[in-house]
Design a protein around this motif. Structure first.
Motif, mmCIF file in Angstrom:
data_model
loop_
_atom_site.group_PDB
_atom_site.id
_atom_site.type_symbol
_atom_site.label_atom_id
_atom_site.label_comp_id
_atom_site.label_asym_id
_atom_site.label_seq_id
_atom_site.Cartn_x
_atom_site.Cartn_y
_atom_site.Cartn_z
ATOM 1 N N UNK A 27 0.825 -1.204 0.000
ATOM 2 C CA UNK A 27 0.000 0.000 0.000
ATOM 3 C C UNK A 27 0.866 1.265 0.000
ATOM 4 N N UNK A 28 1.896 1.293 0.838
ATOM 5 C CA UNK A 28 2.738 2.481 0.972
ATOM 6 C C UNK A 28 3.613 2.730 -0.249
ATOM 7 N N UNK A 29 3.920 1.678 -0.996
ATOM 8 C CA UNK A 29 4.811 1.844 -2.139
ATOM 9 C C UNK A 29 4.100 1.591 -3.463
ATOM 10 N N UNK A 30 2.833 1.796 -3.496
ATOM 11 C CA UNK A 30 1.993 1.623 -4.679
ATOM 12 C C UNK A 30 2.215 0.288 -5.383
ATOM 13 N N UNK A 31 2.329 -0.771 -4.594
ATOM 14 C CA UNK A 31 2.369 -2.114 -5.158
ATOM 15 C C UNK A 31 3.733 -2.665 -5.490
ATOM 16 N N UNK A 32 4.800 -1.904 -5.355
ATOM 17 C CA UNK A 32 6.132 -2.368 -5.742
ATOM 18 C C UNK A 32 6.901 -2.869 -4.512
ATOM 19 N N UNK A 33 6.621 -4.109 -4.076
ATOM 20 C CA UNK A 33 7.318 -4.648 -2.915
ATOM 21 C C UNK A 33 7.717 -6.095 -3.141
ATOM 22 N N UNK A 34 8.574 -6.583 -2.299
ATOM 23 C CA UNK A 34 8.936 -7.991 -2.264
ATOM 24 C C UNK A 34 8.202 -8.601 -1.074
ATOM 25 N N UNK A 35 6.947 -8.937 -1.279
ATOM 26 C CA UNK A 35 6.071 -9.396 -0.199
ATOM 27 C C UNK A 35 6.644 -10.606 0.528
ATOM 28 N N UNK A 36 7.207 -11.537 -0.206
ATOM 29 C CA UNK A 36 7.748 -12.753 0.408
ATOM 30 C C UNK A 36 8.904 -12.423 1.359
ATOM 31 N N UNK A 37 9.771 -11.522 0.939
ATOM 32 C CA UNK A 37 10.901 -11.109 1.770
ATOM 33 C C UNK A 37 10.436 -10.409 3.049
ATOM 34 N N UNK A 38 9.446 -9.541 2.918
ATOM 35 C CA UNK A 38 8.920 -8.816 4.077
ATOM 36 C C UNK A 38 8.263 -9.791 5.055
ATOM 37 N N UNK A 66 10.594 7.705 7.059
ATOM 38 C CA UNK A 66 11.722 8.051 6.186
ATOM 39 C C UNK A 66 11.974 7.027 5.090
ATOM 40 N N UNK A 67 10.925 6.655 4.380
ATOM 41 C CA UNK A 67 11.068 5.751 3.247
ATOM 42 C C UNK A 67 11.232 4.285 3.623
ATOM 43 N N UNK A 68 10.951 3.938 4.871
ATOM 44 C CA UNK A 68 11.057 2.562 5.320
ATOM 45 C C UNK A 68 9.776 2.129 6.017
ATOM 46 N N UNK A 69 9.525 0.831 5.986
ATOM 47 C CA UNK A 69 8.511 0.243 6.831
ATOM 48 C C UNK A 69 9.260 -0.352 8.015
ATOM 49 N N UNK A 70 8.998 0.168 9.201
ATOM 50 C CA UNK A 70 9.642 -0.312 10.423
ATOM 51 C C UNK A 70 8.633 -1.179 11.159
ATOM 52 N N UNK A 83 13.534 -3.534 9.452
ATOM 53 C CA UNK A 83 13.238 -2.405 8.563
ATOM 54 C C UNK A 83 13.277 -2.881 7.117
ATOM 55 N N UNK A 84 12.352 -2.336 6.342
ATOM 56 C CA UNK A 84 12.302 -2.674 4.926
ATOM 57 C C UNK A 84 12.217 -1.371 4.132
ATOM 58 N N UNK A 85 13.183 -1.142 3.267
ATOM 59 C CA UNK A 85 13.209 0.052 2.421
ATOM 60 C C UNK A 85 12.053 -0.028 1.436
ATOM 61 N N UNK A 86 11.277 1.054 1.365
ATOM 62 C CA UNK A 86 10.154 1.125 0.424
ATOM 63 C C UNK A 86 10.649 1.706 -0.890
ATOM 64 N N UNK A 87 10.255 1.120 -2.013
ATOM 65 C CA UNK A 87 10.663 1.661 -3.313
ATOM 66 C C UNK A 87 10.136 3.078 -3.498
ATOM 67 N N UNK A 88 10.903 3.886 -4.215
ATOM 68 C CA UNK A 88 10.468 5.264 -4.512
ATOM 69 C C UNK A 88 9.365 5.290 -5.539
#
Length: 88
Positions: A27-38, A66-70, A83-88
């Motif tokens: 949701x926070x990164x408009x769909x661009x995530x590595x769900x399995x890794x998170x 600050x651009x991360x999901x904590x 912490x997981x860095x969210x894509x820009x």
């Protein structure tokens, strides 16, 4: 954004935290995530604060910062975070 959830330390609901973390990151990164890794990182986090046989609940806090999901986890006096860095 801050979201908090508590789940039993043992049982199937524990996995809900990883699924929720992946959905929040999506949701926070408009769909661009590595769900399995998170989800895997949050499952490992749960194992750190609530090893096998732990009683009680695990409280997870999900926060965008600050651009991360904590993700912070607490159970029975133990705490840890990932912490997981969210894509820009």
């Amino acid at each position: 954004m801050l979201m908090r959830i508590s789940v039993p330390a043992e049982g199937g609901l524990r996995e809900l935290a990883g699924v929720l973390a992946a959905k929040i990151a999506e949701f926070l990164s408009t769909g661009k995530t590595d769900a399995e890794s998170i989800a895997s990182a949050v499952d490992a986090l749960a194992g750190t604060v609530a090893p096998a046989g732990a009683a009680g609940d695990i409280t997870f806090e999900f926060q965008a910062a600050k651009g991360e999901l904590v993700v912070q986890a607490r159970c029975d006096g133990r705490s840890s975070e990932t912490r997981h860095r969210l894509p820009d």
